[in-house]
Structure formats: C-alpha cells, structure tokens
Design a protein around this motif. Structure first.
Motif, PDB file in Angstrom:
ATOM      1  N   LYS A 137      52.142  25.231 -59.219  1.00  0.00           N
ATOM      2  CA  LYS A 137      50.707  24.909 -59.243  1.00  0.00           C
ATOM      3  C   LYS A 137      50.214  24.835 -60.697  1.00  0.00           C
ATOM      4  O   LYS A 137      49.553  23.885 -61.107  1.00  0.00           O
ATOM      5  CB  LYS A 137      49.928  25.985 -58.482  1.00  0.00           C
ATOM      6  CG  LYS A 137      48.439  25.808 -58.470  1.00  0.00           C
ATOM      7  CD  LYS A 137      47.750  27.008 -57.821  1.00  0.00           C
ATOM      8  CE  LYS A 137      46.248  26.937 -58.018  1.00  0.00           C
ATOM      9  NZ  LYS A 137      45.598  28.198 -57.595  1.00  0.00           N
ATOM     10  N   GLN A 138      50.607  25.830 -61.507  1.00  0.00           N
ATOM     11  CA  GLN A 138      50.171  25.862 -62.898  1.00  0.00           C
ATOM     12  C   GLN A 138      50.849  24.764 -63.717  1.00  0.00           C
ATOM     13  O   GLN A 138      50.223  24.129 -64.559  1.00  0.00           O
ATOM     14  CB  GLN A 138      50.475  27.232 -63.522  1.00  0.00           C
ATOM     15  CG  GLN A 138      49.617  28.363 -62.983  1.00  0.00           C
ATOM     16  CD  GLN A 138      49.833  29.634 -63.803  1.00  0.00           C
ATOM     17  OE1 GLN A 138      49.891  29.590 -65.030  1.00  0.00           O
ATOM     18  NE2 GLN A 138      49.976  30.754 -63.113  1.00  0.00           N
ATOM     19  N   TYR A 139      52.136  24.538 -63.416  1.00  0.00           N
ATOM     20  CA  TYR A 139      52.894  23.534 -64.170  1.00  0.00           C
ATOM     21  C   TYR A 139      52.308  22.137 -63.900  1.00  0.00           C
ATOM     22  O   TYR A 139      52.097  21.347 -64.823  1.00  0.00           O
ATOM     23  CB  TYR A 139      54.372  23.575 -63.768  1.00  0.00           C
ATOM     24  CG  TYR A 139      55.273  22.669 -64.575  1.00  0.00           C
ATOM     25  CD1 TYR A 139      55.603  21.394 -64.128  1.00  0.00           C
ATOM     26  CD2 TYR A 139      55.799  23.087 -65.796  1.00  0.00           C
ATOM     27  CE1 TYR A 139      56.427  20.545 -64.861  1.00  0.00           C
ATOM     28  CE2 TYR A 139      56.634  22.254 -66.548  1.00  0.00           C
ATOM     29  CZ  TYR A 139      56.936  20.984 -66.067  1.00  0.00           C
ATOM     30  OH  TYR A 139      57.753  20.156 -66.813  1.00  0.00           O
ATOM     31  N   ALA A 140      52.011  21.865 -62.638  1.00  0.00           N
ATOM     32  CA  ALA A 140      51.468  20.548 -62.262  1.00  0.00           C
ATOM     33  C   ALA A 140      50.126  20.304 -62.949  1.00  0.00           C
ATOM     34  O   ALA A 140      49.840  19.189 -63.400  1.00  0.00           O
ATOM     35  CB  ALA A 140      51.310  20.479 -60.748  1.00  0.00           C
ATOM     36  N   ALA A 141      49.342  21.366 -63.073  1.00  0.00           N
ATOM     37  CA  ALA A 141      48.038  21.232 -63.744  1.00  0.00           C
ATOM     38  C   ALA A 141      48.247  20.993 -65.242  1.00  0.00           C
ATOM     39  O   ALA A 141      47.645  20.090 -65.827  1.00  0.00           O
ATOM     40  CB  ALA A 141      47.222  22.496 -63.515  1.00  0.00           C
ATOM     41  N   ALA A 142      49.162  21.751 -65.826  1.00  0.00           N
ATOM     42  CA  ALA A 142      49.417  21.627 -67.271  1.00  0.00           C
ATOM     43  C   ALA A 142      49.927  20.226 -67.619  1.00  0.00           C
ATOM     44  O   ALA A 142      49.646  19.683 -68.687  1.00  0.00           O
ATOM     45  CB  ALA A 142      50.436  22.681 -67.707  1.00  0.00           C
ATOM     46  N   LYS A 143      50.679  19.639 -66.660  1.00  0.00           N
ATOM     47  CA  LYS A 143      51.269  18.318 -66.915  1.00  0.00           C
ATOM     48  C   LYS A 143      50.419  17.198 -66.327  1.00  0.00           C
ATOM     49  O   LYS A 143      50.872  16.050 -66.245  1.00  0.00           O
ATOM     50  CB  LYS A 143      52.684  18.273 -66.314  1.00  0.00           C
ATOM     51  CG  LYS A 143      53.647  19.262 -66.951  1.00  0.00           C
ATOM     52  CD  LYS A 143      54.109  18.790 -68.321  1.00  0.00           C
ATOM     53  CE  LYS A 143      55.166  19.717 -68.900  1.00  0.00           C
ATOM     54  NZ  LYS A 143      55.748  19.208 -70.146  1.00  0.00           N
ATOM     55  N   ASN A 144      49.239  17.555 -65.851  1.00  0.00           N
ATOM     56  CA  ASN A 144      48.348  16.554 -65.225  1.00  0.00           C
ATOM     57  C   ASN A 144      49.056  15.700 -64.178  1.00  0.00           C
ATOM     58  O   ASN A 144      48.900  14.474 -64.143  1.00  0.00           O
ATOM     59  CB  ASN A 144      47.751  15.630 -66.305  1.00  0.00           C
ATOM     60  CG  ASN A 144      46.909  16.411 -67.300  1.00  0.00           C
ATOM     61  OD1 ASN A 144      46.089  17.236 -66.891  1.00  0.00           O
ATOM     62  ND2 ASN A 144      47.169  16.214 -68.593  1.00  0.00           N
ATOM     63  N   MET A 145      49.878  16.345 -63.355  1.00  0.00           N
ATOM     64  CA  MET A 145      50.543  15.584 -62.278  1.00  0.00           C
ATOM     65  C   MET A 145      49.486  15.178 -61.266  1.00  0.00           C
ATOM     66  O   MET A 145      48.791  16.019 -60.694  1.00  0.00           O
ATOM     67  CB  MET A 145      51.624  16.461 -61.620  1.00  0.00           C
ATOM     68  CG  MET A 145      52.844  16.665 -62.502  1.00  0.00           C
ATOM     69  SD  MET A 145      53.986  17.908 -61.841  1.00  0.00           S
ATOM     70  CE  MET A 145      54.654  17.026 -60.419  1.00  0.00           C
ATOM     71  N   SER A 146      49.348  13.860 -61.027  1.00  0.00           N
ATOM     72  CA  SER A 146      48.285  13.377 -60.124  1.00  0.00           C
ATOM     73  C   SER A 146      48.593  13.771 -58.676  1.00  0.00           C
ATOM     74  O   SER A 146      47.696  13.974 -57.873  1.00  0.00           O
ATOM     75  CB  SER A 146      48.168  11.857 -60.229  1.00  0.00           C
ATOM     76  OG  SER A 146      49.432  11.296 -59.925  1.00  0.00           O
ATOM     77  N   GLU A 147      49.903  13.869 -58.352  1.00  0.00           N
ATOM     78  CA  GLU A 147      50.235  14.311 -56.985  1.00  0.00           C
ATOM     79  C   GLU A 147      51.571  15.034 -57.001  1.00  0.00           C
ATOM     80  O   GLU A 147      52.396  14.828 -57.888  1.00  0.00           O
ATOM     81  CB  GLU A 147      50.310  13.097 -56.048  1.00  0.00           C
ATOM     82  CG  GLU A 147      51.275  12.017 -56.506  1.00  0.00           C
ATOM     83  CD  GLU A 147      51.190  10.752 -55.657  1.00  0.00           C
ATOM     84  OE1 GLU A 147      50.266  10.643 -54.807  1.00  0.00           O
ATOM     85  OE2 GLU A 147      52.064   9.885 -55.845  1.00  0.00           O
ATOM     86  N   VAL A 148      51.753  15.923 -56.028  1.00  0.00           N
ATOM     87  CA  VAL A 148      53.016  16.632 -55.849  1.00  0.00           C
ATOM     88  C   VAL A 148      53.592  16.169 -54.519  1.00  0.00           C
ATOM     89  O   VAL A 148      53.029  16.450 -53.457  1.00  0.00           O
ATOM     90  CB  VAL A 148      52.806  18.167 -55.845  1.00  0.00           C
ATOM     91  CG1 VAL A 148      54.088  18.881 -55.419  1.00  0.00           C
ATOM     92  CG2 VAL A 148      52.371  18.644 -57.234  1.00  0.00           C
ATOM     93  N   ASN A 149      54.655  15.365 -54.597  1.00  0.00           N
ATOM     94  CA  ASN A 149      55.343  14.873 -53.389  1.00  0.00           C
ATOM     95  C   ASN A 149      56.657  15.635 -53.305  1.00  0.00           C
ATOM     96  O   ASN A 149      57.618  15.320 -54.008  1.00  0.00           O
ATOM     97  CB  ASN A 149      55.598  13.370 -53.494  1.00  0.00           C
ATOM     98  CG  ASN A 149      54.299  12.602 -53.681  1.00  0.00           C
ATOM     99  OD1 ASN A 149      53.297  12.898 -53.017  1.00  0.00           O
ATOM    100  ND2 ASN A 149      54.294  11.659 -54.602  1.00  0.00           N
ATOM    101  N   ILE A 150      56.675  16.684 -52.494  1.00  0.00           N
ATOM    102  CA  ILE A 150      57.753  17.678 -52.519  1.00  0.00           C
ATOM    103  C   ILE A 150      58.615  17.634 -51.263  1.00  0.00           C
ATOM    104  O   ILE A 150      58.103  17.339 -50.171  1.00  0.00           O
ATOM    105  CB  ILE A 150      57.130  19.090 -52.735  1.00  0.00           C
ATOM    106  CG1 ILE A 150      58.181  20.148 -53.032  1.00  0.00           C
ATOM    107  CG2 ILE A 150      56.225  19.470 -51.596  1.00  0.00           C
ATOM    108  CD1 ILE A 150      57.592  21.459 -53.569  1.00  0.00           C
TER     109      ILE A 150
END
Ligand code: GZL
Ligand code: ZN
Length: 322
Positions: A137-150
C-alpha cells in the motif's frame, strides 16, 4: 540400599535418551529444508536425543501413519508439523490415550479439544500477510501506481500459512481497491509456482504485482515472467512479493527480482526443545507461542509498516544483510 539409590541416582543424572518422533510435512521448499535441518541438529544423539524423522511428502495420511508408528514405538514425545489444519482429532486422541505428549510446530491444527496437544510454536501468518500488504500500500503510493492489478499464487490450500497470508491479502484488496485478478495454489513449490504464473500471464496482460505465498513459488514465478518476455524489479513490469526470507529469497531481494520478502522463521528446533525441557521438568509450556518476525525489501521506499498499532521496521536488503 545406598549403592542402589546411588545407581538410581546415577541413572537419573545421566538421564536416559529422550526419543522424539517428528512427523515433517515434506521437502517442498527451502524453508522446509531449513526447518528440518533445525530439528535434526537440535535433536541429535550428541544432544542426548533419539530422533525418529518422517517425511510425509505433503500427504496427511502419511503423517497419520507416522504418528501411529511413533505410538507403537512408545516414543517419549511426538512433534507434528501438520500439512493442513483439519483431520487430526482421531490420531491425536490415540496419542493422548497412549499418554504421549504432542507438540505442534509451524502450521496449526484445528481440533475440537486443544488438550489434544501440549503446545504449539510457529508464526503469525495473518500478521505476515498484513505486513506485506501494508508495505505494498505504501510502496504503491510512493511510486504513484495508478492501479494495483495483483495475482495471488497461494500456498498449500488448508495450511495455516496459506490461510493467513491469503486472508490478509483479501482484506487489503477490499480496503485499498486493488484488482485481484486471480488466486490459485502453487503448493509452495517452485515447479507449481512457475506453472501457475505461466497460465496467469496467458489470461491477463495487465498484471503488475504477484503475491507469492513463499519463496519457491516466487522463484518459479520469476522464471515464468522472464520467459514471457516481461521484467521484474522496481522498474519492471511486475513486482514480485514473497514470504520466507530464505537465503535465495534474500539474494533475489538484493537484486530486486523479489521486491519485498516477509520473514517466516524456520528455526523451530530450539523452540521445540525448550517446550520438551519444560514438560520434562513437569512445567506447563505456553499453549501457543508466536515467533517475532521482520520484513525485508529491495530499496528504502517504505521505512516501516504499522499493524494494529505496532510498528515493524522494514529492513532494506543491502550487500551486508545477505
Ligand atoms: C510457513 C510454512 C510454509 C512456508 C513454505 O511456516 O508452513 O510451508 O512458508 C513451506 O515455504 O512450504
Ligand atoms: Zn534497486
């Protein structure tokens, strides 16, 4: 009578050998190998033990047969690393009737009456999953990931490690609005992990995170991703998350092939021995003892994760951590 009591005393002092019957899941992963090694080196003959080791090849019926065998041999203690949580009541009752204490290690058993085992020691698998998901969650925010398709390559279905790690992911997907594209067991093995990743890559072209429920699945997934012409790592197409922090797992985290590796500590030999020593001394061991575990990452984008008010430092894997 002096001599006799002396002899008895002497016998008591030297202490007769303690026979331990250990029913191990199998040899499916590097974690399991390290776990077996820890048990064998702790319960060695030079340490005053007679260890009967049984490898069940991940089959519950083999573990049940091994336990019955240990009862026949009248071992002093039975140690069980259960492949899955259910189906143990009958055979554990037989051990209880034979008055042989049972210690559960690693994964848990789900029994109607917890007097069927003396103690359990292992990991908090749900917490492991929560740490990993909080990190994402924190990593995706730090990297401005627009979506997480997991996608989730699960462990052996019904094993505590699978149940806890999957549950944590499902809750995080819900809470963070991630897209969980697929969930399938990789049996905690490299071969199955590779096979499952291959099929998921054929079904979806937008996967950007894979949640591997152990290192061997991650090794297989990385093979499959590279074979499909995609890349892993912080600047790659797919982030590979993993559990177990095995030697190879940490080496892959250093390179970035694995982006985050949540610790699952396999060194249960000394912990089980401590329980046996307490039982030998007529003491009552803690019924459930959770092992403290960390979280390791490639890079320093996330400094710590907080779960239910407790902060866990994230350790960046650098040359000297390996
Ligand atoms: C976890 C253990 C799991 C490991 C896998 O404590 O039960 O089983 O995560 C192993 O590597 O196969
Ligand atoms: Zn890097």
């Amino acid at each position: 009578s002096e001599a006799a009591s002396g002899e008895t005393e002497a016998a008591g002092n030297t202490g007769d050998v303690i026979t331990v019957g250990f029913s191990q899941v199998g040899a499916e992963s590097d974690w399991r190998t390290a776990n077996s090694e820890s048990m064998k080196s702790t319960f060695s003959t030079e340490n005053g033990y007679n260890l009967i080791f049984d490898d069940a090849q991940q089959k519950q019926e083999n573990q049940i047969a091994a336990i019955r065998n240990f009862i026949q041999q009248e071992v002093d203690y039975i140690v069980l690393a259960p492949v899955t949580e259910s189906g143990w009541d009958t055979v554990l009752q037989e051990a209880k009737d034979a008055e042989i204490p049972v210690i559960i290690v690693d994964r848990m058993v789900n029994v109607s009456d917890d007097s069927l085992y003396a103690a359990w020691v292992g990991s908090n698998f749900k917490l492991e999953g929560q740490k990993a998901c909080e990190w994402l969650k924190q990593y995706a925010a730090a990297k401005n990931m627009s979506e997480v398709n997991i996608v989730d390559i699960q462990g052996t279905i019904g094993a505590s490690a699978q149940i806890g790690r999957t549950e944590a992911l499902n809750e995080a997907v819900e809470a963070n609005g991630w897209n969980l594209l697929a969930q399938q067991t990789g049996e905690f093995t490299q071969a199955k992990g590779q096979e499952v990743m291959e099929s998921m890559l054929k079904q979806y072209d937008n996967i950007n995170v894979v949640y591997c429920e152990n290192d061997n699945e991650a090794f297989g997934a990385i093979e499959a991703i590279k074979a499909a012409g995609k890349t892993v790592g912080p600047d790659g197409d797919i982030l590979v998350m993993s559990f177990d922090t095995t030697k190879q797992g940490i080496t892959d985290t250093l390179s970035g092939d694995i982006i985050v590796n949540t610790e699952c500590n396999p060194l249960h030999g000394p912990r089980v021995e401590q329980i046996i020593k307490q039982l030998q001394a007529g003491e009552t061991p803690e019924k459930q003892a959770y092992v403290e575990e960390g979280i390791y990452a490639h890079g320093s984008d996330v400094a710590s994760v907080s779960i239910d008010g407790t902060d866990y430092e994230v350790t960046e894997v650098t040359q000297d951590v390996v």
